[in-house]
Write a protein that holds these residues in place. Structure first.
Motif, PDB file in Angstrom:
ATOM      1  N   ALA A 117       8.015  15.844   2.084  1.00 15.11           N
ATOM      2  CA  ALA A 117       7.453  16.829   1.179  1.00 15.11           C
ATOM      3  C   ALA A 117       7.514  16.439  -0.399  1.00 15.11           C
ATOM      4  CB  ALA A 117       7.848  18.220   1.540  1.00 15.11           C
ATOM      5  N   LYS A 118       8.595  16.125  -0.701  1.00 13.53           N
ATOM      6  CA  LYS A 118       9.101  15.600  -2.069  1.00 13.53           C
ATOM      7  C   LYS A 118       7.858  14.530  -2.572  1.00 13.53           C
ATOM      8  CE  LYS A 118      13.989  16.906  -2.282  1.00 13.53           C
ATOM      9  NZ  LYS A 118      15.316  16.486  -2.146  1.00 13.53           N
ATOM     10  N   LEU A 119       7.715  13.592  -1.580  1.00 11.08           N
ATOM     11  CA  LEU A 119       6.951  12.610  -1.917  1.00 11.08           C
ATOM     12  C   LEU A 119       5.367  13.303  -2.234  1.00 11.08           C
ATOM     13  CD1 LEU A 119       7.794   9.629   0.506  1.00 11.08           C
ATOM     14  CD2 LEU A 119       8.449   9.665  -2.051  1.00 11.08           C
ATOM     15  N   LEU A 120       4.905  14.139  -1.272  1.00 13.29           N
ATOM     16  CA  LEU A 120       3.685  14.426  -1.539  1.00 13.29           C
ATOM     17  C   LEU A 120       3.499  15.422  -2.553  1.00 13.29           C
ATOM     18  CD1 LEU A 120       2.616  15.835   2.178  1.00 13.29           C
ATOM     19  CD2 LEU A 120       1.566  14.336   0.669  1.00 13.29           C
ATOM     20  N   GLU A 121       4.595  16.201  -3.134  1.00 15.72           N
ATOM     21  CA  GLU A 121       4.516  17.014  -4.254  1.00 15.72           C
ATOM     22  C   GLU A 121       4.610  16.195  -5.639  1.00 15.72           C
ATOM     23  OE1 GLU A 121       7.900  19.673  -6.716  1.00 15.72           O
ATOM     24  OE2 GLU A 121       7.848  19.797  -4.282  1.00 15.72           O
ATOM     25  N   LYS A 122       5.172  15.200  -5.278  1.00 16.84           N
ATOM     26  CA  LYS A 122       5.145  14.027  -6.409  1.00 16.84           C
ATOM     27  C   LYS A 122       4.001  13.319  -6.920  1.00 16.84           C
ATOM     28  CE  LYS A 122       8.262  11.149  -9.015  1.00 16.84           C
ATOM     29  NZ  LYS A 122       9.679  10.427  -9.081  1.00 16.84           N
ATOM     30  N   PHE A 123       3.436  12.699  -5.524  1.00 14.30           N
ATOM     31  CA  PHE A 123       2.288  11.742  -5.544  1.00 14.30           C
ATOM     32  C   PHE A 123       1.000  12.312  -5.122  1.00 14.30           C
ATOM     33  CE2 PHE A 123       6.350   9.148  -5.656  1.00 14.30           C
ATOM     34  CZ  PHE A 123       6.243   8.424  -6.832  1.00 14.30           C
ATOM     35  N   ASP A 124       1.025  13.236  -4.471  1.00 15.21           N
ATOM     36  CA  ASP A 124      -0.533  13.744  -4.122  1.00 15.21           C
ATOM     37  C   ASP A 124      -1.194  14.567  -4.991  1.00 15.21           C
ATOM     38  OD1 ASP A 124      -2.495  14.319  -2.506  1.00 15.21           O
ATOM     39  OD2 ASP A 124      -1.462  16.073  -1.386  1.00 15.21           O
ATOM     40  N   THR A 125      -1.838  13.459  -6.055  1.00 15.93           N
ATOM     41  CA  THR A 125      -2.522  14.280  -7.373  1.00 15.93           C
ATOM     42  C   THR A 125      -3.581  14.973  -6.712  1.00 15.93           C
ATOM     43  OG1 THR A 125      -3.637  11.980  -7.378  1.00 15.93           O
ATOM     44  CG2 THR A 125      -1.498  12.520  -8.487  1.00 15.93           C
ATOM     45  N   ASN A 126      -4.417  14.628  -5.817  1.00 16.94           N
ATOM     46  CA  ASN A 126      -5.697  15.413  -5.306  1.00 16.94           C
ATOM     47  C   ASN A 126      -5.352  16.439  -4.338  1.00 16.94           C
ATOM     48  OD1 ASN A 126      -5.032  14.200  -2.938  1.00 16.94           O
ATOM     49  ND2 ASN A 126      -6.940  12.793  -2.855  1.00 16.94           N
ATOM     50  N   HIS A 127      -4.100  16.562  -3.985  1.00 21.58           N
ATOM     51  CA  HIS A 127      -3.447  17.794  -3.330  1.00 21.58           C
ATOM     52  C   HIS A 127      -4.151  17.934  -2.125  1.00 21.58           C
ATOM     53  CE1 HIS A 127      -1.378  18.874  -6.695  1.00 21.58           C
ATOM     54  NE2 HIS A 127      -2.198  18.885  -7.683  1.00 21.58           N
ATOM     55  N   ASN A 128      -4.642  16.913  -1.249  1.00 21.41           N
ATOM     56  CA  ASN A 128      -5.030  16.835   0.039  1.00 21.41           C
ATOM     57  C   ASN A 128      -4.290  16.943   1.129  1.00 21.41           C
ATOM     58  OD1 ASN A 128      -4.394  14.278  -0.048  1.00 21.41           O
ATOM     59  ND2 ASN A 128      -6.431  13.433   0.593  1.00 21.41           N
ATOM     60  N   GLY A 129      -2.911  16.919   0.836  1.00 24.63           N
ATOM     61  CA  GLY A 129      -1.877  17.029   1.807  1.00 24.63           C
ATOM     62  C   GLY A 129      -1.443  15.588   2.520  1.00 24.63           C
ATOM     63  N   LEU A 131      -1.144  11.194   1.281  1.00 23.80           N
ATOM     64  CA  LEU A 131      -0.998  10.154   0.300  1.00 23.80           C
ATOM     65  C   LEU A 131      -2.043   9.073   0.627  1.00 23.80           C
ATOM     66  CD1 LEU A 131       2.737   9.357  -0.238  1.00 23.80           C
ATOM     67  CD2 LEU A 131       1.181  10.849  -1.613  1.00 23.80           C
ATOM     68  N   ASP A 132      -3.273   9.275  -0.138  1.00 26.13           N
ATOM     69  CA  ASP A 132      -4.010   8.015  -0.170  1.00 26.13           C
ATOM     70  C   ASP A 132      -3.841   6.754  -0.811  1.00 26.13           C
ATOM     71  OD1 ASP A 132      -5.778  10.308   0.588  1.00 26.13           O
ATOM     72  OD2 ASP A 132      -6.329  10.917  -1.482  1.00 26.13           O
ATOM     73  N   PRO A 133      -4.619   5.917  -0.308  1.00 24.12           N
ATOM     74  CA  PRO A 133      -4.291   4.566  -0.985  1.00 24.12           C
ATOM     75  C   PRO A 133      -3.890   4.438  -2.394  1.00 24.12           C
ATOM     76  CG  PRO A 133      -5.907   4.257   0.469  1.00 24.12           C
ATOM     77  CD  PRO A 133      -5.749   5.855   0.193  1.00 24.12           C
ATOM     78  N   GLU A 134      -4.590   5.126  -3.331  1.00 25.75           N
ATOM     79  CA  GLU A 134      -4.277   4.945  -4.713  1.00 25.75           C
ATOM     80  C   GLU A 134      -2.833   5.796  -4.975  1.00 25.75           C
ATOM     81  OE1 GLU A 134      -7.312   6.774  -3.618  1.00 25.75           O
ATOM     82  OE2 GLU A 134      -8.341   4.807  -3.574  1.00 25.75           O
ATOM     83  N   GLU A 135      -2.762   6.787  -4.190  1.00 26.88           N
ATOM     84  CA  GLU A 135      -1.466   7.366  -4.478  1.00 26.88           C
ATOM     85  C   GLU A 135      -0.245   6.433  -4.027  1.00 26.88           C
ATOM     86  OE1 GLU A 135      -3.525  12.041  -4.148  1.00 26.88           O
ATOM     87  OE2 GLU A 135      -2.767  11.024  -2.161  1.00 26.88           O
ATOM     88  N   ARG A 136      -0.590   5.974  -2.859  1.00 26.99           N
ATOM     89  CA  ARG A 136       0.479   5.090  -2.416  1.00 26.99           C
ATOM     90  C   ARG A 136       1.011   3.720  -3.272  1.00 26.99           C
ATOM     91  NH1 ARG A 136       2.258   5.906   2.767  1.00 26.99           N
ATOM     92  NH2 ARG A 136       0.714   7.335   4.147  1.00 26.99           N
ATOM     93  N   GLN A 137      -0.330   3.432  -3.823  1.00 27.07           N
ATOM     94  CA  GLN A 137      -0.011   2.369  -5.073  1.00 27.07           C
ATOM     95  C   GLN A 137       0.703   2.871  -5.849  1.00 27.07           C
ATOM     96  OE1 GLN A 137      -4.215   1.309  -5.483  1.00 27.07           O
ATOM     97  NE2 GLN A 137      -3.638  -0.803  -4.588  1.00 27.07           N
ATOM     98  N   ALA A 138       0.401   4.136  -6.575  1.00 29.93           N
ATOM     99  CA  ALA A 138       1.096   4.707  -7.544  1.00 29.93           C
ATOM    100  C   ALA A 138       2.790   4.920  -7.141  1.00 29.93           C
ATOM    101  CB  ALA A 138       0.897   5.971  -8.028  1.00 29.93           C
ATOM    102  N   MET A 139       2.994   5.264  -5.889  1.00 30.68           N
ATOM    103  CA  MET A 139       4.434   5.127  -5.510  1.00 30.68           C
ATOM    104  C   MET A 139       4.889   4.115  -5.415  1.00 30.68           C
ATOM    105  SD  MET A 139       5.849   7.237  -1.964  1.00 30.68           S
ATOM    106  CE  MET A 139       4.813   5.771  -0.950  1.00 30.68           C
ATOM    107  N   GLN A 140       4.368   3.168  -5.009  1.00 26.77           N
ATOM    108  CA  GLN A 140       4.891   1.619  -4.856  1.00 26.77           C
ATOM    109  C   GLN A 140       5.118   1.120  -6.126  1.00 26.77           C
ATOM    110  OE1 GLN A 140       5.864   0.066  -1.986  1.00 26.77           O
ATOM    111  NE2 GLN A 140       6.575  -1.639  -3.345  1.00 26.77           N
ATOM    112  N   ALA A 141       4.184   1.354  -7.218  1.00 27.72           N
ATOM    113  CA  ALA A 141       4.380   1.020  -8.655  1.00 27.72           C
ATOM    114  C   ALA A 141       5.797   1.625  -9.274  1.00 27.72           C
ATOM    115  CB  ALA A 141       3.327   1.167  -9.382  1.00 27.72           C
ATOM    116  N   GLN A 142       6.000   2.810  -9.052  1.00 29.68           N
ATOM    117  CA  GLN A 142       7.224   3.388  -9.352  1.00 29.68           C
ATOM    118  C   GLN A 142       8.409   2.945  -8.745  1.00 29.68           C
ATOM    119  OE1 GLN A 142       7.834   7.721  -8.709  1.00 29.68           O
ATOM    120  NE2 GLN A 142       8.444   8.029 -10.662  1.00 29.68           N
ATOM    121  N   ARG A 143       8.220   2.673  -7.561  1.00 29.59           N
ATOM    122  CA  ARG A 143       9.473   1.996  -6.724  1.00 29.59           C
ATOM    123  C   ARG A 143       9.770   0.554  -7.265  1.00 29.59           C
ATOM    124  NH1 ARG A 143       7.972   2.168  -1.099  1.00 29.59           N
ATOM    125  NH2 ARG A 143       8.368   4.178  -1.077  1.00 29.59           N
ATOM    126  N   GLU A 144       8.716  -0.208  -7.670  1.00 33.80           N
ATOM    127  CA  GLU A 144       9.014  -1.437  -8.051  1.00 33.80           C
ATOM    128  C   GLU A 144       9.605  -1.536  -9.597  1.00 33.80           C
ATOM    129  OE1 GLU A 144       8.922  -4.382  -6.907  1.00 33.80           O
ATOM    130  OE2 GLU A 144       8.359  -3.262  -4.996  1.00 33.80           O
TER     131      GLU A 144
END
Length: 184
Positions: A117-129, A131-144
């Motif tokens: 839920a925290k990941l969705l809140e933070k990275f689900d920018t289009n609010h579709n419930g 994590l789309d590939p672009e949102e996953r990339q953003a999450m991975q970029a932040q992790r890196e």
């Protein structure tokens, strides 16, 4: 006590016991090597039990480590009995063990759901419930980026990776920050 805490304690106890057992078997460093995320590691065991600071756990130091581990194991066992021994016979019967397992699994699942839920809140920018590939990339970029930041801060020898002592410094700082957060 929370179930996840109990489960973590059980895992840590097993890791500590394995480490002490390996040390008894003549491991030349006096350790069983690095263990799981919560298990003891070489630097922590040396820091705590190497009284003569020779870099090896001598038999007396191993005995002290073993005694402490045994004391913690008994405490955890008593807490488990207090919490799950429904018929108060001093042992966990199969039904009681299963009840404990179910509770641990439920807490682990609850933690997983909260994390998602925290990941969705933070990275689900289009609010579709999801994590789309672009949102996953953003999450991975932040992790890196976070990983690079940590490496820059704790990689004191500049070799591009964390040694045992550098990793222990990171853990120490994280434990301190965690404790400060709990004390607020």
């Amino acid at each position: 006590m929370k179930k996840t805490t109990i489960a973590a304690l059980v895992v840590a106890t097993a890791a500590a016991g394995f480490t002490v057992a390996r040390a008894d078997q003549g491991d030349d460093k006096g350790f069983g090597g690095r263990h799981g995320r919560r298990g003891p590691d070489q630097a922590r065991l040396l820091e705590k039990f190497d009284a003569n600071h020779n870099g090896v756990l001598d038999p007396e130091e191993k005995a002290a480590a073993r005694a402490e581990w045994e004391s913690h194991r008994k405490e955890r066992e008593a807490k488990m009995l207090e919490r799950f021994d429904a018929n108060h016979n001093g042992v966990l019967d199969p039904e009681e063990k299963e009840a404990a397992r179910k509770e641990f699994r439920a807490r682990r699942e609850q933690g997983r759901e909260q994390h998602e839920a925290k990941l969705l809140e933070k990275f689900d920018t289009n609010h579709n419930g999801t994590l789309d590939p672009e949102e996953r990339q953003a999450m991975q970029a932040q992790r890196e980026a976070r990983r690079a930041e940590m490496l820059k801060k704790y990689d004191t020898d500049g070799d591009g990776k964390l040694s045992d002592s550098e990793r222990e410094a990171l853990r120490k700082d994280m434990r301190q920050k965690h404790q400060e957060g709990e004390n607020r």
